[in-house]
Motif scaffolding. Structure first.
Motif, PDB file in Angstrom:
ATOM      1  N   THR A 188       0.725  -1.152  -0.188  1.00  0.00           N
ATOM      2  CA  THR A 188       0.079  -0.107   0.023  1.00  0.00           C
ATOM      3  C   THR A 188       0.966   1.132   0.090  1.00  0.00           C
ATOM      4  N   ALA A 189       1.928   1.180   0.924  1.00  0.00           N
ATOM      5  CA  ALA A 189       2.767   2.371   0.899  1.00  0.00           C
ATOM      6  C   ALA A 189       3.317   2.689  -0.300  1.00  0.00           C
ATOM      7  N   MET A 190       3.779   1.483  -1.141  1.00  0.00           N
ATOM      8  CA  MET A 190       4.661   1.588  -2.351  1.00  0.00           C
ATOM      9  C   MET A 190       3.508   2.163  -3.377  1.00  0.00           C
ATOM     10  N   VAL A 191       2.328   1.893  -3.340  1.00  0.00           N
ATOM     11  CA  VAL A 191       1.196   2.425  -4.419  1.00  0.00           C
ATOM     12  C   VAL A 191       1.091   3.919  -4.120  1.00  0.00           C
ATOM     13  N   ALA A 192       1.142   4.189  -2.870  1.00  0.00           N
ATOM     14  CA  ALA A 192       0.668   5.484  -2.484  1.00  0.00           C
ATOM     15  C   ALA A 192       1.982   6.381  -2.935  1.00  0.00           C
ATOM     16  N   ALA A 193       3.249   5.890  -2.958  1.00  0.00           N
ATOM     17  CA  ALA A 193       4.432   6.851  -3.442  1.00  0.00           C
ATOM     18  C   ALA A 193       4.293   6.926  -4.804  1.00  0.00           C
ATOM     19  N   TYR A 194       4.200   5.779  -5.668  1.00  0.00           N
ATOM     20  CA  TYR A 194       4.019   5.925  -6.942  1.00  0.00           C
ATOM     21  C   TYR A 194       2.965   7.033  -7.690  1.00  0.00           C
ATOM     22  N   PHE A 195       1.728   7.146  -6.944  1.00  0.00           N
ATOM     23  CA  PHE A 195       0.535   7.957  -7.336  1.00  0.00           C
ATOM     24  C   PHE A 195       0.863   9.589  -6.584  1.00  0.00           C
ATOM     25  N   GLY A 196       1.735   9.620  -5.626  1.00  0.00           N
ATOM     26  CA  GLY A 196       1.969  10.907  -4.824  1.00  0.00           C
ATOM     27  C   GLY A 196       0.800  11.108  -4.040  1.00  0.00           C
ATOM     28  N   ALA A 197       0.171  10.237  -3.248  1.00  0.00           N
ATOM     29  CA  ALA A 197      -0.980  10.093  -2.525  1.00  0.00           C
ATOM     30  C   ALA A 197      -0.933   9.777  -1.420  1.00  0.00           C
ATOM     31  N   ALA A 198      -1.757  10.046  -0.057  1.00  0.00           N
ATOM     32  CA  ALA A 198      -1.485   9.705   0.928  1.00  0.00           C
ATOM     33  C   ALA A 198      -2.029   8.113   1.282  1.00  0.00           C
ATOM     34  N   VAL A 199      -1.188   7.434   2.097  1.00  0.00           N
ATOM     35  CA  VAL A 199      -1.473   5.955   2.387  1.00  0.00           C
ATOM     36  C   VAL A 199      -2.830   5.963   2.839  1.00  0.00           C
ATOM     37  N   GLU A 200      -3.677   6.618   3.641  1.00  0.00           N
ATOM     38  CA  GLU A 200      -4.701   6.713   4.033  1.00  0.00           C
ATOM     39  C   GLU A 200      -5.684   6.846   2.835  1.00  0.00           C
ATOM     40  N   GLY A 201      -5.401   7.422   1.900  1.00  0.00           N
ATOM     41  CA  GLY A 201      -6.229   7.655   0.674  1.00  0.00           C
ATOM     42  C   GLY A 201      -6.314   6.526  -0.234  1.00  0.00           C
ATOM     43  N   ILE A 202      -5.256   5.828  -0.145  1.00  0.00           N
ATOM     44  CA  ILE A 202      -5.378   4.366  -0.894  1.00  0.00           C
ATOM     45  C   ILE A 202      -5.991   3.578  -0.159  1.00  0.00           C
ATOM     46  N   ARG A 203      -6.063   3.547   1.215  1.00  0.00           N
ATOM     47  CA  ARG A 203      -6.857   2.568   1.869  1.00  0.00           C
ATOM     48  C   ARG A 203      -8.272   2.859   1.709  1.00  0.00           C
ATOM     49  N   ALA A 204      -8.596   4.179   1.723  1.00  0.00           N
ATOM     50  CA  ALA A 204      -9.922   4.635   1.730  1.00  0.00           C
ATOM     51  C   ALA A 204     -10.615   3.911   0.512  1.00  0.00           C
ATOM     52  N   LEU A 205      -9.820   3.972  -0.690  1.00  0.00           N
ATOM     53  CA  LEU A 205      -9.867   3.670  -2.018  1.00  0.00           C
ATOM     54  C   LEU A 205     -10.481   2.253  -2.015  1.00  0.00           C
ATOM     55  N   VAL A 206      -9.269   1.340  -1.347  1.00  0.00           N
ATOM     56  CA  VAL A 206      -9.619   0.080  -1.449  1.00  0.00           C
ATOM     57  C   VAL A 206     -10.800  -0.363  -0.519  1.00  0.00           C
ATOM     58  N   HIS A 207     -11.073   0.501   0.408  1.00  0.00           N
ATOM     59  CA  HIS A 207     -12.464   0.018   1.143  1.00  0.00           C
ATOM     60  C   HIS A 207     -13.677   0.154   0.343  1.00  0.00           C
ATOM     61  N   ASP A 208     -13.556   1.342  -0.585  1.00  0.00           N
ATOM     62  CA  ASP A 208     -14.706   1.492  -1.333  1.00  0.00           C
ATOM     63  C   ASP A 208     -14.837   0.824  -2.635  1.00  0.00           C
ATOM     64  N   HIS A 209     -13.721  -0.068  -3.082  1.00  0.00           N
ATOM     65  CA  HIS A 209     -13.972  -0.670  -4.370  1.00  0.00           C
ATOM     66  C   HIS A 209     -13.137  -2.045  -4.088  1.00  0.00           C
ATOM     67  N   ARG A 210     -13.096  -2.729  -3.080  1.00  0.00           N
ATOM     68  CA  ARG A 210     -12.600  -3.882  -2.672  1.00  0.00           C
ATOM     69  C   ARG A 210     -12.759  -4.929  -3.621  1.00  0.00           C
TER      70      ARG A 210
END
Length: 340
Positions: free
Chosen positions: A41-63
């Motif tokens: 998750t941290a590597m995905v966030a780094a790639y997109f320049g996004a917050a880790v919590e933002g990626i986790r929220a996206l996963v929650h909404d579209h799991r």
């Protein structure tokens, strides 16, 4: 050309382009874990320049959608095995992993990221180019009658151009969605009938095509089976297909490029008298294809089935398994899904 907003809103359209993971590296280098397949998750966030919590929220909404494209959370024995396979040193009780397909899926969902937007733009440009360029199959080397070549070209175009075009139309249509879905089904039925027709033309009268395919495969030596798979790869548009002359590649028998430029490695197992491919064989091939050579597509092709452990390793490492039934269908003219 399809608008970027349609890609953001349509899961059907997103699913139709998930194989184009090479677009990720066109925008920015995606760092991978030592297994050469997954990212955290941290590597995905780094790639997109996004917050880790933002990626986790996206996963929650579209799991469910992300899990279908390769997202998974490891724990217990499965996590321990993955750490051993990939060399990761971590004491966390669970680990969320994204495949490259899942990362591409995130790019098609993440709105507030410039990198994600660039990925979507490049992706749509590639899809537009693929639909407007003429289709060619340079892998056909043996002389083929003109009418058969025309039929094969029509079948190829139906599968690689017409059906994806209908997917895009369905995704962007509201009023005529049902009619377009029915038309797409008709096109897919025509494609399947043409494949069966090609097989019937090549089968003497009175023979059962399925039994003929099965007996032919059963009679092959392992060398003949490798050459048979080479021919199937070329038939489906692969180029630079070669059988490895050395056995020092830890299970890689064939290498080549898919029609859309992905690197492919193949392990052939001609085991008609055996029930399954052992997990040790699959593990060795996965390590060679994914960690040592880092190919885009790894295919384990066998004339038998795969054990539960083998399929678990394949799912974990991204190896595509092709069992006896799939080999028979592939031989009979059905295009291998992983090569589409």
């Amino acid at each position: 050309m399809i608008e970027e907003s349609v890609l953001l809103e349509s899961r059907t359209l997103r699913s139709s382009v998930l194989d184009r993971t090479d677009v990720l590296d066109r925008v920015k280098v995606l760092s991978l874990l030592p297994d050469g397949v997954h990212v955290t998750t941290a590597m995905v966030a780094a790639y997109f320049g996004a917050a880790v919590e933002g990626i986790r929220a996206l996963v929650h909404d579209h799991r469910p959608e992300l899990e279908a494209s390769g997202y998974r959370v490891l724990a217990g024995t499965e996590l321990s095995y993955f750490k051993q396979l990939s060399g990761i040193r971590s004491r966390t009780p669970s680990l969320a992993l994204f495949s490259r397909r899942a990362v591409l899926n995130v790019a098609m969902l993440l709105r507030d990221s410039e990198v994600a937007r660039q990925v979507r733009v490049h992706l749509l440009d590639m899809e537009h180019l693929a639909r407007t360029q003429p289709v060619d199959n340079p892998g056909l080397t043996e002389p083929v009658p003109l009418d058969v070549r025309i039929d094969q070209r029509i079948t190829h175009i139906l599968g690689r151009t017409v059906v994806p075009m209908f997917n895009a139309l369905i995704a962007s249509s509201g009023e005529h969605r049902r009619e377009l879905i029915e038309l797409r089904q008709d096109i897919e039925n025509v494609e399947r009938r043409m494949c069966r027709h090609h097989k019937r033309l090549a089968t003497p009268e009175g023979e059962n095509p399925a039994e003929n395919v099965r007996s032919t495969l059963k009679a092959m030596t392992w060398q003949a089976f490798e050459q048979h798979v080479v021919g199937l790869l070329r038939r489906d548009g692969c180029t630079d297909v070669v059988v490895r002359q050395t056995r020092s590649d830890r299970g890689i028998d064939i290498t080549g490029l898919t029609a859309d430029g992905r690197t492919v490695a193949v392990r052939c197992r001609n085991r008609p008298g055996r029930r399954t491919v052992p997990h040790a064989d699959l593990q060795k091939f996965a390590g060679a294809a994914r960690v040592l050579h880092r190919v885009d597509l790894a295919l384990s092709v066998a004339t038998c089935g795969f054990s539960h452990e083998s399929r678990a390793i394949a799912d974990l490492t991204g190896v595509v398994t092709v069992d006896r039934e799939e080999v028979e269908a592939w031989t009979a003219g059905v295009r291998l899904k992983a090569l589409r």
